[in-house]
Write a protein that holds these residues in place. Structure first.
Motif, short mmCIF file in Angstrom:
data_model
loop_
_atom_site.label_atom_id
_atom_site.label_comp_id
_atom_site.label_asym_id
_atom_site.label_seq_id
_atom_site.Cartn_x
_atom_site.Cartn_y
_atom_site.Cartn_z
N LEU A 163 -11.75 -8.36 -16.79
CA LEU A 163 -11.99 -7.40 -15.70
C LEU A 163 -10.79 -7.32 -14.76
CD1 LEU A 163 -15.72 -8.14 -14.81
CD2 LEU A 163 -14.80 -6.11 -15.94
N ARG A 164 -10.17 -8.45 -14.49
CA ARG A 164 -8.96 -8.43 -13.65
C ARG A 164 -7.85 -7.64 -14.33
NH1 ARG A 164 -10.62 -13.83 -12.56
NH2 ARG A 164 -9.17 -14.70 -14.09
N ALA A 165 -7.75 -7.77 -15.65
CA ALA A 165 -6.73 -6.99 -16.38
C ALA A 165 -7.01 -5.50 -16.27
CB ALA A 165 -6.70 -7.43 -17.85
N VAL A 166 -8.27 -5.10 -16.41
CA VAL A 166 -8.63 -3.68 -16.29
C VAL A 166 -8.38 -3.19 -14.86
CG1 VAL A 166 -10.57 -2.06 -16.39
CG2 VAL A 166 -10.29 -3.78 -18.18
N ARG A 167 -8.72 -3.99 -13.88
CA ARG A 167 -8.48 -3.61 -12.48
C ARG A 167 -6.99 -3.37 -12.25
NH1 ARG A 167 -10.81 -8.03 -8.61
NH2 ARG A 167 -9.84 -6.63 -7.12
N ARG A 168 -6.17 -4.27 -12.77
CA ARG A 168 -4.72 -4.16 -12.56
C ARG A 168 -4.15 -2.94 -13.27
NH1 ARG A 168 -1.13 -5.66 -15.99
NH2 ARG A 168 -2.56 -7.07 -17.07
N GLY A 171 -5.88 0.30 -11.53
CA GLY A 171 -5.95 0.37 -10.07
C GLY A 171 -7.34 0.64 -9.54
N VAL A 172 -8.34 -0.03 -10.11
CA VAL A 172 -9.73 0.21 -9.71
C VAL A 172 -10.34 -1.07 -9.16
CG1 VAL A 172 -10.05 2.07 -11.37
CG2 VAL A 172 -10.56 -0.28 -12.05
N PRO A 173 -11.35 -0.97 -8.31
CA PRO A 173 -12.05 -2.16 -7.83
C PRO A 173 -12.91 -2.77 -8.94
CG PRO A 173 -13.10 -0.19 -6.97
CD PRO A 173 -11.86 0.26 -7.67
N GLU A 174 -13.37 -3.99 -8.70
CA GLU A 174 -14.11 -4.71 -9.74
C GLU A 174 -15.36 -3.97 -10.23
OE1 GLU A 174 -16.38 -8.98 -10.38
OE2 GLU A 174 -14.58 -8.89 -9.13
N PRO A 175 -16.18 -3.38 -9.36
CA PRO A 175 -17.37 -2.67 -9.88
C PRO A 175 -17.01 -1.53 -10.83
CG PRO A 175 -17.60 -3.08 -7.53
CD PRO A 175 -16.19 -3.41 -7.88
N VAL A 176 -15.92 -0.82 -10.54
CA VAL A 176 -15.51 0.28 -11.42
C VAL A 176 -14.98 -0.29 -12.74
CG1 VAL A 176 -13.90 2.22 -11.69
CG2 VAL A 176 -15.01 1.80 -9.48
N HIS A 384 -11.40 4.31 -25.94
CA HIS A 384 -12.27 5.00 -24.97
C HIS A 384 -12.09 4.38 -23.58
CE1 HIS A 384 -15.81 7.15 -23.49
NE2 HIS A 384 -16.16 6.00 -22.90
N LEU A 385 -12.07 3.06 -23.52
CA LEU A 385 -11.86 2.39 -22.24
C LEU A 385 -10.54 2.83 -21.60
CD1 LEU A 385 -12.36 0.07 -20.13
CD2 LEU A 385 -11.26 -1.47 -21.77
N HIS A 386 -9.49 2.91 -22.41
CA HIS A 386 -8.18 3.30 -21.90
C HIS A 386 -8.20 4.74 -21.38
CE1 HIS A 386 -3.92 3.40 -21.34
NE2 HIS A 386 -3.70 4.24 -22.34
N GLN A 387 -8.81 5.63 -22.13
CA GLN A 387 -8.85 7.04 -21.69
C GLN A 387 -9.64 7.19 -20.40
OE1 GLN A 387 -6.94 9.29 -23.10
NE2 GLN A 387 -6.29 7.69 -24.54
N ARG A 388 -10.78 6.50 -20.31
CA ARG A 388 -11.57 6.58 -19.08
C ARG A 388 -10.83 5.95 -17.91
NH1 ARG A 388 -14.08 8.44 -16.90
NH2 ARG A 388 -16.07 7.45 -16.40
N GLY A 389 -10.12 4.85 -18.18
CA GLY A 389 -9.34 4.23 -17.11
C GLY A 389 -8.22 5.12 -16.63
N ASP A 391 -8.25 8.37 -16.74
CA ASP A 391 -8.88 9.46 -16.00
C ASP A 391 -9.08 9.06 -14.53
OD1 ASP A 391 -8.98 10.97 -18.28
OD2 ASP A 391 -11.10 10.57 -18.70
N VAL A 392 -9.52 7.83 -14.33
CA VAL A 392 -9.73 7.33 -12.96
C VAL A 392 -8.39 7.18 -12.25
CG1 VAL A 392 -10.60 5.43 -11.56
CG2 VAL A 392 -11.90 6.19 -13.58
N LEU A 393 -7.40 6.62 -12.97
CA LEU A 393 -6.08 6.35 -12.38
C LEU A 393 -5.40 7.65 -11.96
CD1 LEU A 393 -3.77 4.33 -11.76
CD2 LEU A 393 -3.02 4.65 -14.12
#
Length: 395
Positions: A163-168, A171-176, A384-389, A391-393
């Motif tokens: 989760l920390r890797a995805v946050r970094r 650039g999203v908070p932990e819940p996202v 899919h995770l990367h594309q959604r991430g 999109d948020v970024l």
């Protein structure tokens, strides 16, 4: 194929062997228990090695079991090693509590004095002394300790790392970050721990696609019916193995992505008590030997085999099992992905060499399917995770 005797002779170990295996496998040699009195004190006792391997697990235990602002006692009197990484976790935990007392004696106390306490943490020689330092009365009574499932804490610690890797990355908070991981997990029917392991193990994406130019490989053919998940497919493979082995009882497991051991995925001919006892195994079984040595293992008599002495076979013996064969499920590159085992009341019913070869063929097919699943389905989930991430970024 190898008997337990042959394999045990190969790994006759010096006293440092357990530490070496832990370092290689990334599994902590640490146990924990907790005693908690709300609004009074939380006592967490560790045993084993508080070293670099154990540090993330120790941190997860303290994060989940110690409420912020609570008074904390950490008992290290049964620890054999307190290394810098483990002591640093205690120092960090002390910053989130009202007050912390570390109970340590001997070499552990010396290590804590040199490394750990810092502001807000004291050192005591016993739990009673620690309670007095926290201002609790002499007759203060603690409840009986509850054992903490360190294996699950180890898994959760690694999921937290992912989760920390995805946050970094995005650039999203932990819940996202957790929402992104959960969405990919559920959409592609990939267990969260497997997805988290892939996030940590594979190279980071460096462009619009995580796996640019990836070619999809076809689903492999097998002599059993392939399903949509590792658990259901391995159960189909197990049914095929049972039809070849002459047994009506068997089990199948997958290797944990964080090197804890083997997770039970399915069984035949056993009750719920068996599933509870063998939900996770980390050693002392034919299945763990088969996975470690990447070959079939046969124990002709669990009760009398001297090479299983000192290991707990009571769960199998209570179920009426006297003999076991375990066949590793390997990927094309030899990676250990799981195990297929059959169990016997009568050691004389163990399969012969021809049937063992047929069982090995089924295990090879299961390994090809699991490798396909990881290279296609898990990679799809990561993409899919990367594309959604992104999109948020990118908003």
């Amino acid at each position: 194929m190898g008997t337990v005797a042959e394999l045990t002779a190969e790994i006759r170990e010096n006293p440092a062997a357990k530490e070496a295996r832990a370092a290689v496998n990334g599994y902590p040699d640490v146990n924990a228990e907790v005693r908690f009195v709300p609004d009074a004190v939380c006592v967490v006792a560790f045993s084993g090695r508080l070293d670099k391997v154990a540090a993330p697990t120790v941190a997860q235990v303290l994060a989940e079991y110690v409420p912020p602002g609570e008074r904390l006692v950490v008992d290290l009197t049964r620890c054999t090693v307190v290394a810098a990484a483990g002591a640093a976790v205690l120092r960090d935990a002390a910053r989130t509590t009202a007050s912390t007392v570390i109970v340590a004696i001997g070499a552990a106390a010396t290590a804590v004095k040199l490394i750990a306490p810092g502001p807000g943490a004291d050192l005591a020689g016993s739990t009673g002394e620690a309670l007095r330092l926290l201002g609790l009365p002499p007759d203060f009574a603690l409840p009986a300790p509850a054992v903490i499932d360190v294996r699950r804490m180890h898994t959760r610690a690694h999921i937290a790392r992912s989760l920390r890797a995805v946050r970094r990355r995005y650039g999203v908070p932990e819940p996202v970050a957790f929402g992104l991981m959960r969405e990919a997990s559920q959409r592609f029917n990939v267990r969260l721990r497997l997805l988290a392991g892939a996030v940590l193990d594979l190279r980071e994406p460096c462009g619009p696609e995580w796996f640019p130019g990836r070619r999809r490989i076809p689903r492999p053919r097998a002599s059993f019916r392939s399903r949509t998940t590792p658990a259901t497919t391995l159960c189909e493979a197990l049914d095929r193995v049972l039809s070849l082995s002459g047994s009506d009882r068997g089990s199948t497991q997958t290797a944990d992505p964080f090197h804890i051991g083997l997770w039970l995925e399915g069984h035949r001919g056993f009750d719920d008590a068996f599933a509870g006892t063998f939900a996770m195994v980390t050693g002392g079984t034919t299945c763990s030997l088969a996975l470690r040595h990447r070959r079939q293992v046969v124990s002709t008599d669990l009760e009398t085999d001297p090479h299983l002495a000192g290991t707990d076979q009571s769960g199998l013996l209570r179920a009426g099992v006297r003999a076991v064969q375990s066949t590793p499920v390997l990927g094309p590159g030899g990676s250990g992905l799981g195990v297929l085992s059959t169990h016997y009341r009568d050691p004389g019913a163990l399969p012969g060499d021809a049937d063992l070869r047929r069982i090995a063929t089924v295990a090879e097919e299961a390994g090809e399917w699991l490798d396909w699943y990881r290279r296609v389905v898990v990679f799809d989930a990561l993409e899919h995770l990367h594309q959604r991430g992104r999109d948020v970024l990118l908003g």
